[in-house]
Enzyme design. Structure first.
Site, short mmCIF file in Angstrom:
data_model
loop_
_atom_site.label_atom_id
_atom_site.label_comp_id
_atom_site.label_asym_id
_atom_site.label_seq_id
_atom_site.Cartn_x
_atom_site.Cartn_y
_atom_site.Cartn_z
N ASP A 100 12.70 -80.05 48.18
CA ASP A 100 12.96 -79.84 46.76
C ASP A 100 14.46 -79.85 46.46
O ASP A 100 14.89 -79.39 45.41
CB ASP A 100 12.38 -78.50 46.31
N ASP A 124 3.48 -65.64 50.86
CA ASP A 124 2.90 -65.48 52.19
C ASP A 124 2.14 -64.16 52.30
O ASP A 124 1.01 -64.12 52.81
CB ASP A 124 4.00 -65.55 53.26
#
Length: 505
Positions: free
Chosen positions: A90, A238
């Site tokens: 990105d 996560d």
């Protein structure tokens, strides 16, 4: 004593009591670790055939470490026809060109590696991982952040555990490429050793939930989708996915003997940025999932551990409140001739501070440290934890108020050992006004220290000094950050040999 002073002391002791409870939880973690230390995880059965694996490498502006990452992943020992590597980029800087060239170079060597670039950072890291899954061909998905250097045997030591159809994720322990860089990286390595060696092992082997740490782990692909996929409404995607998956019944495995070395933040502002994201994300996850977990049919022990795990960063908010109240409490009681009551604080402080000593000494003992090396950083660890309280308390407040913020990456410099790397200004940790507040607290405790010494209140001096040193170190380090040279030029490619990886582990 006035009503206001009585209420003040009541609040002070209430804060101390709650902090003592959170501090005492470390004793439980150490107890569970030693109780289950020898319950070593082993694969249950044998996979009928080696499965196809996709390794995802999410990066954003990682020009100093992306080549090191890709090269280390391409050295992983696994059949090439069964291994796919995705570089999920990105980036908005020179990283794009460096990463493209590196991917092409390894593709020509015969690796199944692809470069996927997004023009926007929708969902940040979670969005990149989710986007990569659309084209991933692997039955299992491993993830490594940009600062990691996985060992060649990573897949050979983790994939066999998926012979058990109930296993959804396998996490390995983080090592430290630049532990020796400074006293700050030494402290970070000890903090992380405690988290991985003691906490992860204790939770996993006691049958409680623990979390994928965003990197250095491998997922069964259907586990990700069954749990609802990667979601980006928290800064710790996560932790969020880990709890959703385990609530669904998937089992996780932690392998402390398998180590993936990584780079630690080398400057205070980068470290604070990382800790801010983790603290805010954990409280966001607690708000999102804890009510559902507490209402579920899960065993009480699992619920209790989930509560302490997800809300642990609330202690930073209480620590700031304690910092404001402690000197005033000392003055109020001394002026009323209640000097003897200062010793009432001692059991609470011992519950909180002694637990830190027991916890991290145990972690360093298990990590291999001997003699004085187990103890020499403890005063600094306690001071650093106190000094970080203001920054992390800000993160907790933002999470409690529902304030959203962008995923701020932790700057990586390619630092190894004690090597100082030349970096661009944009890769340094951002500075804020918080250091001024931290130095204000340091000044406040300097006055408290003078008062305690002047009035011979010796029992309070060690604790006051810990607070003074912590706030002064964190505040000054944040303001005077400048150990790394600033450059506007791109670096030469960085590589880490297998021998360097072994030493870091």
């Amino acid at each position: 004593m006035t009503t206001v002073e009585i209420i003040f002391l009541g609040v002070y002791f209430s804060v101390l009591c709650v902090l003592a409870v959170y501090g005492s939880h470390r004793y439980r973690m150490a107890y569970l670790y030693y109780r289950h230390k020898f319950r070593l995880p082993t694969p249950k059965g044998v996979l009928p055939a080696m499965p196809r694996v996709t390794i995802q490498l999410p990066i954003f502006n990682e020009m100093y470490v992306v080549e090191r990452l890709v090269e280390s992943v391409c050295r992983i020992d696994y059949p090439r026809e069964l291994l796919e590597i995705q570089v999920l980029d990105d980036s908005t800087d020179e990283t794009c060109g460096i990463a493209r060239a590196c991917v092409e170079r390894h593709r020509q060597k015969g690796h199944d590696i692809v470069y996927i670039h997004r023009e926007n950072r929708s969902g940040f890291k979670a969005g990149a991982l989710e986007n990569g899954l659309k084209t991933a061909t692997g039955e299992y998905i491993a993830v490594f952040d940009a600062d990691f250097v996985p060992s060649p045997d990573f897949l050979l030591r983790t994939v066999p555990f998926f012979a058990d159809s109930k296993v959804g994720m396998v996490q390995v322990r983080w090592g430290h490429l630049n532990r020796e860089f400074s006293i700050l990286t030494q402290a970070q390595s000890i903090f992380l050793d405690g988290h991985f060696i003691i906490e992860h092992t204790a939770r996993n082997r006691a049958g409680c939930f623990f979390n994928f740490n965003g990197t250095a782990g491998i997922w069964r692909r259907i586990t990700i989708s069954d749990a609802g996929g990667w979601q980006h409404d928290t800064l710790t995607e996560d932790l969020d996915l880990s709890y959703r998956a385990q609530v669904k019944g998937w089992q996780f495995i932690f392998l402390p003997e398998v180590i993936s070395p990584a780079e630690l933040p080398v400057d205070m502002n980068a470290f604070k940025s990382q800790q801010h994201r983790w603290a805010k994300g954990s409280i966001q996850t607690a708000r999102k999932l804890l009510p559902m977990i507490l209402k579920s049919d899960l065993p009480f022990a699992v619920k209790r551990e989930a509560f302490f795990h997800l809300t642990n960063n609330m202690a930073y908010l209480l620590m700031v409140l304690l910092s404001a109240l402690m000197p005033l409490s000392m003055v109020v009681r001394f002026q009323h001739g209640l000097y003897g009551t200062l010793f009432l604080d001692l059991p609470f402080f011992i519950s909180a501070t002694a637990s830190v000593c027991v916890f991290y000494v145990a972690a360093q003992r298990e990590q291999g440290a001997k003699g004085w090396d187990r103890f020499k950083y403890l005063p600094f660890l306690m001071s650093l934890g106190i000094g970080m309280a203001i920054s992390n308390a800000k993160a907790v407040i933002e999470a409690l108020l529902g304030q959203q913020s962008a995923f701020a990456r932790t700057p990586k410099t390619g630092a190894e050992g004690k090597k100082i790397t030349t970096i661009k200004k944009s890769y340094r940790g951002s500075k804020t006004l918080l250091p001024l507040i931290e130095l204000g607290f340091a000044t406040y405790f300097l006055g408290a220290l003078w008062f305690a010494i002047d009035n011979s209140i010796w029992g309070s001096v060690p604790f006051i000094f810990l607070f003074l040193a912590g706030f002064a170190y964190v505040g000054l380090s944040s303001l005077l950050e400048g150990r790394l040279k600033v450059s506007e030029s791109a670096p030469a490619p960085m590589q880490v040999s297998e021998e360097q990886t072994r030493r870091a582990a």
